[in-house]
Design an enzyme around this catalytic site. Structure first.
Site, mmCIF file in Angstrom:
data_model
loop_
_atom_site.group_PDB
_atom_site.id
_atom_site.type_symbol
_atom_site.label_atom_id
_atom_site.label_comp_id
_atom_site.label_asym_id
_atom_site.label_seq_id
_atom_site.Cartn_x
_atom_site.Cartn_y
_atom_site.Cartn_z
ATOM 1 C CB SER A 42 -0.880 0.017 1.251
ATOM 2 O OG SER A 42 -1.578 1.244 1.342
ATOM 3 C CE1 TYR A 102 -4.155 -2.068 4.952
ATOM 4 C CE2 TYR A 102 -3.077 0.050 4.616
ATOM 5 C CZ TYR A 102 -3.769 -1.036 4.111
ATOM 6 O OH TYR A 102 -4.059 -1.094 2.768
HETATM 7 N N1 LIG Z 1 -8.789 -0.090 -1.230
HETATM 8 C C1 LIG Z 1 -7.733 0.678 -1.000
HETATM 9 O O1 LIG Z 1 -7.836 1.912 -0.934
HETATM 10 C C2 LIG Z 1 -6.373 0.042 -0.848
HETATM 11 C C3 LIG Z 1 -5.238 0.866 -0.906
HETATM 12 C C4 LIG Z 1 -3.983 0.290 -0.773
HETATM 13 C C5 LIG Z 1 -3.858 -1.073 -0.589
HETATM 14 N N2 LIG Z 1 -4.971 -1.856 -0.541
HETATM 15 C C6 LIG Z 1 -4.790 -3.305 -0.356
HETATM 16 O O2 LIG Z 1 -5.390 -4.022 -1.416
HETATM 17 C C7 LIG Z 1 -5.717 -5.339 -0.977
HETATM 18 C C8 LIG Z 1 -7.128 -5.699 -1.427
HETATM 19 O O3 LIG Z 1 -8.069 -4.900 -0.722
HETATM 20 P P1 LIG Z 1 -9.372 -4.300 -1.423
HETATM 21 O O4 LIG Z 1 -9.124 -2.884 -1.699
HETATM 22 O O5 LIG Z 1 -9.788 -5.178 -2.559
HETATM 23 O O6 LIG Z 1 -10.421 -4.383 -0.200
HETATM 24 P P2 LIG Z 1 -11.630 -5.381 0.087
HETATM 25 O O7 LIG Z 1 -11.939 -5.206 1.536
HETATM 26 O O8 LIG Z 1 -12.726 -5.168 -0.889
HETATM 27 O O9 LIG Z 1 -11.042 -6.832 -0.205
HETATM 28 C C9 LIG Z 1 -10.251 -7.548 0.712
HETATM 29 C C10 LIG Z 1 -10.614 -9.029 0.578
HETATM 30 O O10 LIG Z 1 -9.766 -9.782 1.453
HETATM 31 C C11 LIG Z 1 -10.583 -10.693 2.174
HETATM 32 N N3 LIG Z 1 -9.915 -10.994 3.450
HETATM 33 C C12 LIG Z 1 -9.712 -10.147 4.483
HETATM 34 N N4 LIG Z 1 -9.113 -10.782 5.493
HETATM 35 C C13 LIG Z 1 -8.911 -12.056 5.081
HETATM 36 C C14 LIG Z 1 -8.328 -13.199 5.705
HETATM 37 N N5 LIG Z 1 -7.850 -13.143 6.955
HETATM 38 N N6 LIG Z 1 -8.257 -14.349 5.003
HETATM 39 C C15 LIG Z 1 -8.761 -14.415 3.738
HETATM 40 N N7 LIG Z 1 -9.347 -13.378 3.119
HETATM 41 C C16 LIG Z 1 -9.418 -12.205 3.782
HETATM 42 C C17 LIG Z 1 -11.904 -9.975 2.349
HETATM 43 O O11 LIG Z 1 -12.985 -10.838 2.678
HETATM 44 C C18 LIG Z 1 -12.051 -9.307 0.982
HETATM 45 O O12 LIG Z 1 -12.656 -10.157 0.045
HETATM 46 C C19 LIG Z 1 -5.500 -5.333 0.537
HETATM 47 O O13 LIG Z 1 -4.253 -5.943 0.830
HETATM 48 C C20 LIG Z 1 -5.441 -3.868 0.882
HETATM 49 O O14 LIG Z 1 -4.701 -3.609 2.050
HETATM 50 C C21 LIG Z 1 -6.227 -1.331 -0.657
#
Ligand SMILES: NC(=O)c1ccc[n+]([C@@H]2O[C@H](COP(=O)([O-])OP(=O)(O)OC[C@H]3O[C@@H](n4cnc5c(N)ncnc54)[C@H](O)[C@@H]3O)[C@@H](O)[C@H]2O)c1
Length: 286
Positions: free
Chosen positions: A149, A170
Site C-alpha cells: 500500500s 496496517y
Molecule cells: N482499497 C484501497 O484503498 C487500498 C489501498 C492500498 C492497498 N490496498 C490493499 O489491497 C488489498 C485488497 O483490498 P481491497 O481494496 O480489494 O479491499 P476489500 O476489503 O474489498 O477486499 C479484501 C478481501 O480480502 C478478504 N480478506 C480479508 N481478510 C482475510 C483473511 N484473513 N483471510 C482471507 N481473506 C481475507 C476480504 O474478505 C475481501 O474479500 C489489501 O491488501 C489492501 O490492504 C487497498
C-alpha cells in the site's frame, strides 16, 4: 494466445474488490484461478468482509471468461488451510505458476491492541503464509506478487496516531511486505522465480468505501458520507483523481505475472496516480 495463457494463479482475498478484479482480468488472458477468501467478519475491522456468495460470484465471473476457478473459504492467518486450498487447486488444475497475496484488512478507528495484531497477522503473516503454501508447487518461471500500500511507503497516512492501533498495524505490515518481497526476490532469483510488490493508493473498493475511511478523510464531520469523502480523496493523489479502480491494479498484476516482465523482480510497483512522488520528492543529484 492470452498474456498468461495456461497459467494457474493462486489469489488470496478473491471474493471481491481487487482480488475479484485480478481473477477476472487474468482469466480473460487465459489463466485458471485458485482462490481463497475468509468469507467472515473480523471483530476489530469495522467494515464487513466478503461473503461466500461474493466468492461464488467471482467463480461465476471467471467461468464466464471460459476459465476454471477452484475456490475455498480459508483465513490467510491459517497456514494449514492455505496449504489445503492450494493442494486442492493444484490437484484439480494440474499446476501452479503464480501467487497474488493480497487479502487485507485495515482495522482503523480503535485503540484496541488486537486491531494492531489483526492488521499484522492478516496483512503480513497472511502474505507469508500464502507464499509458503504455494512454494512447493512453484518452479522456474514462477511469479509472486504481494499487495502492499502507499500507506507502507509514506509516513503520516494510516499510521497517523489519530487512526488508532489498527492503522499503525496496517502501515507497519505493509512496510514489512515491501521489505519481505525485496529480500524474497534475492533468494528466488537463482531459481528463475520472481517476486514483486504492488502498492495501490486509494482504490475504489469496500475497504475505501467504508464509514471509517470517510471519517479519516473528513475528521471535521461527525458522520461523513461518501459524497463528503469524495471532496477530500483527491488530495491523496497528484493527478486530480479520488482513487484508482481495481482494474488499474489488475493490469499491473497481469504484467507482473506475464512473461513480459520475465526479468522484473524485487520491485515496488506503485499504482498511485503520483501519490508517492508528491510526498517523497527526490533528493537533488550532486
Ligand atoms: N482499497 C484501497 O484503498 C487500498 C489501498 C492500498 C492497498 N490496498 C490493499 O489491497 C488489498 C485488497 O483490498 P481491497 O481494496 O480489494 O479491499 P476489500 O476489503 O474489498 O477486499 C479484501 C478481501 O480480502 C478478504 N480478506 C480479508 N481478510 C482475510 C483473511 N484473513 N483471510 C482471507 N481473506 C481475507 C476480504 O474478505 C475481501 O474479500 C489489501 O491488501 C489492501 O490492504 C487497498
Amino acid at each position: 494466445m492470452g498474456r498468461v495463457e495456461g497459467k494457474v494463479v493462486f489469489i488470496t482475498g478473491a471474493a471481491r474488490g481487487q482480488g475479484r478484479s485480478h481473477a477476472i482480468r487474468l482469466a480473460q488472458e487465459g489463466a485458471d484461478i485458485i482462490g481463497v477468501d475468509i468469507c467472515a467478519d473480523i471483530a476489530t475491522n469495522s467494515y464487513g468482509m466478503a461473503t461466500r456468495e461474493d466468492l461464488d460470484e467471482t467463480v461465476r465471473l471467471v467461468e464466464k471468461e471460459g476459465r476454471r476457478m477452484i475456490a475455498s473459504v480459508a483465513d490467510v492467518r491459517d497456514p494449514q488451510a492455505l496449504k489445503d486450498a492450494v493442494a486442492a487447486g493444484v490437484s484439480a488444475l494440474g499446476r501452479l505458476d503464480s501467487v497474488v497475496a493480497q487479502a487485507g484488512i485495515c482495522p482503523m478507528g480503535t485503540d484496541d491492541p488486537e486491531a494492531f495484531l489483526d492488521a499484522v497477522t492478516v496483512d503480513l503473516n497472511g502474505v507469508i503464509n500464502a507464499v509458503q503454501a504455494a512454494m512447493p508447487h512453484l518452479s522456474k518461471g514462477a511469479s509472486i506478487v504481494a499487495t502492499g500500500s502507499l500507506a507502507g511507503l509514506v509516513q503520516g497516512s494510516t499510521d497517523n496516531p489519530d487512526n488508532g492501533a489498527g492503522g499503525l498495524g496496517y502501515s507497519w505490515a505493509k512496510r514489512a511486505v515491501a521489505s519481505f518481497v525485496h529480500d524474497l526476490s534475492i533468494v528466488l532469483g537463482p531459481k528463475g522465480m520472481r517476486a514483486n510488490a504492488v502498492h495501490p493508493t486509494n482504490c475504489n473498493t469496500d475497504m475505501l468505501n467504508s464509514d471509517i475511511m470517510y471519517k479519516i478523510f473528513r475528521p471535521d464531520l461527525d458522520k461523513p458520507t461518501r459524497d463528503d469523502a469524495l471532496v477530500a480523496f483527491p488530495a491523496m493523489t497528484n493527478m486530480g483523481v479520488p482513487y484508482v479502480e481495481p482494474q488499474d491494479i489488475s493490469d499491473m498484476v497481469l504484467f507482473l505475472l506475464s512473461d513480459e516482465s520475465r526479468y522484473v523482480t524485487g520491485m515496488q510497483m506503485r499504482v498511485d496516480a503520483g501519490a508517492y512522488t508528491l510526498r517523497r520528492p527526490q533528493a537533488p543529484a550532486f
